[in-house]
Design a protein around this motif. Structure first.
Motif, PDB file in Angstrom:
ATOM      1  N   LYS A 263      -3.902   2.130 -23.377  1.00  0.00           N
ATOM      2  CA  LYS A 263      -3.641   1.272 -22.219  1.00  0.00           C
ATOM      3  C   LYS A 263      -3.477  -0.176 -22.668  1.00  0.00           C
ATOM      4  N   ASN A 264      -2.433  -0.400 -23.425  1.00  0.00           N
ATOM      5  CA  ASN A 264      -2.167  -1.730 -23.975  1.00  0.00           C
ATOM      6  C   ASN A 264      -1.351  -2.535 -22.963  1.00  0.00           C
ATOM      7  N   THR A 265      -2.040  -3.025 -21.928  1.00  0.00           N
ATOM      8  CA  THR A 265      -1.342  -3.711 -20.841  1.00  0.00           C
ATOM      9  C   THR A 265      -0.730  -5.033 -21.282  1.00  0.00           C
ATOM     10  N   ASP A 266      -1.362  -5.705 -22.249  1.00  0.00           N
ATOM     11  CA  ASP A 266      -0.779  -6.946 -22.763  1.00  0.00           C
ATOM     12  C   ASP A 266       0.597  -6.681 -23.363  1.00  0.00           C
ATOM     13  N   LEU A 267       0.687  -5.596 -24.123  1.00  0.00           N
ATOM     14  CA  LEU A 267       1.965  -5.233 -24.741  1.00  0.00           C
ATOM     15  C   LEU A 267       2.979  -4.843 -23.670  1.00  0.00           C
ATOM     16  N   PHE A 268       2.540  -4.087 -22.675  1.00  0.00           N
ATOM     17  CA  PHE A 268       3.417  -3.667 -21.573  1.00  0.00           C
ATOM     18  C   PHE A 268       4.035  -4.898 -20.909  1.00  0.00           C
ATOM     19  N   CYS A 269       3.213  -5.873 -20.585  1.00  0.00           N
ATOM     20  CA  CYS A 269       3.696  -7.071 -19.898  1.00  0.00           C
ATOM     21  C   CYS A 269       4.599  -7.909 -20.793  1.00  0.00           C
ATOM     22  N   ALA A 270       4.237  -8.001 -22.076  1.00  0.00           N
ATOM     23  CA  ALA A 270       5.043  -8.791 -23.007  1.00  0.00           C
ATOM     24  C   ALA A 270       6.422  -8.185 -23.183  1.00  0.00           C
ATOM     25  N   VAL A 271       6.470  -6.877 -23.362  1.00  0.00           N
ATOM     26  CA  VAL A 271       7.750  -6.189 -23.545  1.00  0.00           C
ATOM     27  C   VAL A 271       8.589  -6.283 -22.280  1.00  0.00           C
ATOM     28  N   GLN A 272       7.968  -6.112 -21.139  1.00  0.00           N
ATOM     29  CA  GLN A 272       8.705  -6.190 -19.881  1.00  0.00           C
ATOM     30  C   GLN A 272       9.277  -7.587 -19.667  1.00  0.00           C
ATOM     31  N   THR A 281      20.060 -12.973 -19.398  1.00  0.00           N
ATOM     32  CA  THR A 281      20.954 -13.745 -20.273  1.00  0.00           C
ATOM     33  C   THR A 281      22.078 -12.918 -20.876  1.00  0.00           C
ATOM     34  N   HIS A 282      22.110 -11.619 -20.592  1.00  0.00           N
ATOM     35  CA  HIS A 282      23.159 -10.769 -21.161  1.00  0.00           C
ATOM     36  C   HIS A 282      24.497 -11.058 -20.478  1.00  0.00           C
ATOM     37  N   PRO A 283      25.594 -11.084 -21.237  1.00  0.00           N
ATOM     38  CA  PRO A 283      26.895 -11.411 -20.644  1.00  0.00           C
ATOM     39  C   PRO A 283      27.485 -10.314 -19.765  1.00  0.00           C
ATOM     40  N   ARG A 284      27.082  -9.071 -19.969  1.00  0.00           N
ATOM     41  CA  ARG A 284      27.661  -7.979 -19.175  1.00  0.00           C
ATOM     42  C   ARG A 284      26.912  -7.809 -17.859  1.00  0.00           C
ATOM     43  N   PRO A 285      27.649  -7.738 -16.744  1.00  0.00           N
ATOM     44  CA  PRO A 285      27.010  -7.575 -15.428  1.00  0.00           C
ATOM     45  C   PRO A 285      26.113  -6.347 -15.335  1.00  0.00           C
ATOM     46  N   TYR A 286      26.513  -5.269 -15.986  1.00  0.00           N
ATOM     47  CA  TYR A 286      25.700  -4.048 -15.890  1.00  0.00           C
ATOM     48  C   TYR A 286      24.285  -4.289 -16.400  1.00  0.00           C
ATOM     49  N   TYR A 287      24.145  -4.924 -17.547  1.00  0.00           N
ATOM     50  CA  TYR A 287      22.829  -5.143 -18.130  1.00  0.00           C
ATOM     51  C   TYR A 287      22.050  -6.250 -17.421  1.00  0.00           C
ATOM     52  N   ARG A 288      22.740  -7.088 -16.651  1.00  0.00           N
ATOM     53  CA  ARG A 288      22.030  -8.116 -15.879  1.00  0.00           C
ATOM     54  C   ARG A 288      21.355  -7.530 -14.647  1.00  0.00           C
ATOM     55  N   ASN A 289      21.776  -6.330 -14.280  1.00  0.00           N
ATOM     56  CA  ASN A 289      21.181  -5.649 -13.126  1.00  0.00           C
ATOM     57  C   ASN A 289      20.042  -4.754 -13.620  1.00  0.00           C
ATOM     58  N   ILE A 290      18.818  -5.141 -13.327  1.00  0.00           N
ATOM     59  CA  ILE A 290      17.665  -4.404 -13.851  1.00  0.00           C
ATOM     60  C   ILE A 290      16.530  -4.378 -12.839  1.00  0.00           C
ATOM     61  N   SER A 291      15.780  -3.289 -12.867  1.00  0.00           N
ATOM     62  CA  SER A 291      14.591  -3.188 -12.021  1.00  0.00           C
ATOM     63  C   SER A 291      13.387  -2.925 -12.932  1.00  0.00           C
ATOM     64  N   LEU A 292      12.312  -3.682 -12.714  1.00  0.00           N
ATOM     65  CA  LEU A 292      11.116  -3.574 -13.537  1.00  0.00           C
ATOM     66  C   LEU A 292      10.101  -2.667 -12.872  1.00  0.00           C
ATOM     67  N   VAL A 293       9.462  -1.820 -13.670  1.00  0.00           N
ATOM     68  CA  VAL A 293       8.441  -0.925 -13.169  1.00  0.00           C
ATOM     69  C   VAL A 293       7.165  -1.716 -12.893  1.00  0.00           C
ATOM     70  N   GLU A 294       6.514  -1.417 -11.787  1.00  0.00           N
ATOM     71  CA  GLU A 294       5.277  -2.106 -11.431  1.00  0.00           C
ATOM     72  C   GLU A 294       4.156  -1.724 -12.393  1.00  0.00           C
ATOM     73  N   GLY A 295       3.209  -2.610 -12.551  1.00  0.00           N
ATOM     74  CA  GLY A 295       2.081  -2.304 -13.428  1.00  0.00           C
ATOM     75  C   GLY A 295       1.653  -3.487 -14.270  1.00  0.00           C
ATOM     76  N   CYS A 296       2.432  -4.540 -14.248  1.00  0.00           N
ATOM     77  CA  CYS A 296       2.078  -5.735 -15.031  1.00  0.00           C
ATOM     78  C   CYS A 296       1.553  -6.786 -14.069  1.00  0.00           C
ATOM     79  N   LYS A 297       0.324  -7.175 -14.266  1.00  0.00           N
ATOM     80  CA  LYS A 297      -0.283  -8.203 -13.421  1.00  0.00           C
ATOM     81  C   LYS A 297       0.078  -9.575 -13.952  1.00  0.00           C
ATOM     82  N   LYS A 298       0.734 -10.360 -13.123  1.00  0.00           N
ATOM     83  CA  LYS A 298       1.144 -11.710 -13.514  1.00  0.00           C
ATOM     84  C   LYS A 298      -0.022 -12.693 -13.383  1.00  0.00           C
TER      85      LYS A 298
END
Length: 298
Positions: A263-272, A281-298
């Protein structure tokens, strides 16, 4: 490194199911030799982290953490994203506290994907869900989805007319596909459509290319008449949507997976956070469209 025990069981059952082995000792010896090979492979599988990729390019960097030798390995098939992952992970504060180095494999074939996903080598991977499901990598190695890009559609695209999905139309046409059997829009879907029309490699002129970018280049150059791919927003600059025939309305999109055996939540949040930064910052529109999985406490 683990090997799915069910796979080994199924292999042994399949081989020993032949009635002939009760009459011929050579078959028994062959089965025994194969089992020994599998056992030997399992014993040596832990060396995978130390073996450089056979076809994929390797990017690497040091974080400055000298207290341990842990290496974070990412498997990415998009070259631009691979460089972005390598740069951002290597400068991330959490990664610097947990890993000595970052290795990014730029996958170029199904062999690469099989090796790094099926064998549980990758800590982070950008692949399709069907790949993870097929190998059972989520259950065996704890690959957990952290973010996802949207689903998309697969098309036959040509330059000057809309392709017709009939046997008569396709016969005589040069069809461009991806030389990547796990690609849905560039290989699996068009092969399925051709099969349903009664067409195969033996009666259709199929030319294989290494990437979707190469497919588009070949179509523009007149090397082929039709390509099978997805429709990107930037395609409107060079192609007409009127000349794109839909093959499948919904193809599963690319998804980010992180190995979470603890349960390495620090790593989960950092990677996300890194993934989200890459998307914005990606130039392609497809990759700019992303949804993040819940689970990282800000």
């Amino acid at each position: 490194m683990k090997l799915h025990h069910k796979s080994l069981i199924h292999l042994v059952v399949f081989l020993t199911d032949f009635r002939i082995i009760t009459h011929c000792k050579w078959y028994i010896l062959a089965v025994a030799a194969l089992i020994c090979s599998v056992v030997g492979y399992v014993k040596n599988s832990s060396a995978y982290h130390d073996i450089p990729p056979q076809t994929g390019q390797l990017l690497t960097c040091k974080t400055g953490l000298d207290e341990n030798n842990d290496v974070f390995l990412a498997y990415i098939t998009d070259v631009r994203i691979a460089y972005m992952v390598n740069e951002r992970l290597c400068s991330d504060a959490t990664i610097k506290r947990q890993y000595n180095a970052i290795n990014v494999i730029i996958g170029q074939s199904d062999y690469d994907t099989f090796r790094y996903i099926n064998h549980g080598v990758a800590d982070l991977a950008l692949v399709k869900k069907n790949i993870v499901d097929a190998f059972g990598a989520d259950q065996i190695y704890g690959l957990t989805k952290v973010a996802a890009h949207p689903d998309y559609s697969a098309f036959f695209i040509s330059l000057r007319e809309k392709p017709q999905l009939t046997k008569e139309y396709i016969l005589g046409k040069r069809i461009g596909l991806l030389d990547y059997p796990s690609s849905r829009s560039g290989h699996i879907v068009p092969k399925t459509v051709l099969h349903e029309l009664g067409l195969t490699d033996s009666n259709v002129d199929i030319v294989y290319y290494s990437s979707h970018k190469e497919l588009r280049r070949a179509l523009l150059a007149g090397e082929i008449d039709i390509i099978s791919t997805y429709w990107a927003q930037e395609d409107s600059e060079k192609f007409s949507k009127n000349y794109a025939a839909p093959l499948l309305e919904s193809v599963s999109g690319m998804q980010w997976y992180l190995k979470m055996q603890t349960k390495n939540t620090d790593l989960f949040c950092a990677v996300q956070s890194v993934i989200n930064d890459i998307a914005t910052t990606h130039p392609r529109p497809y990759y700019r469209n992303i949804s993040l999985v819940e689970g990282c406490k800000k």
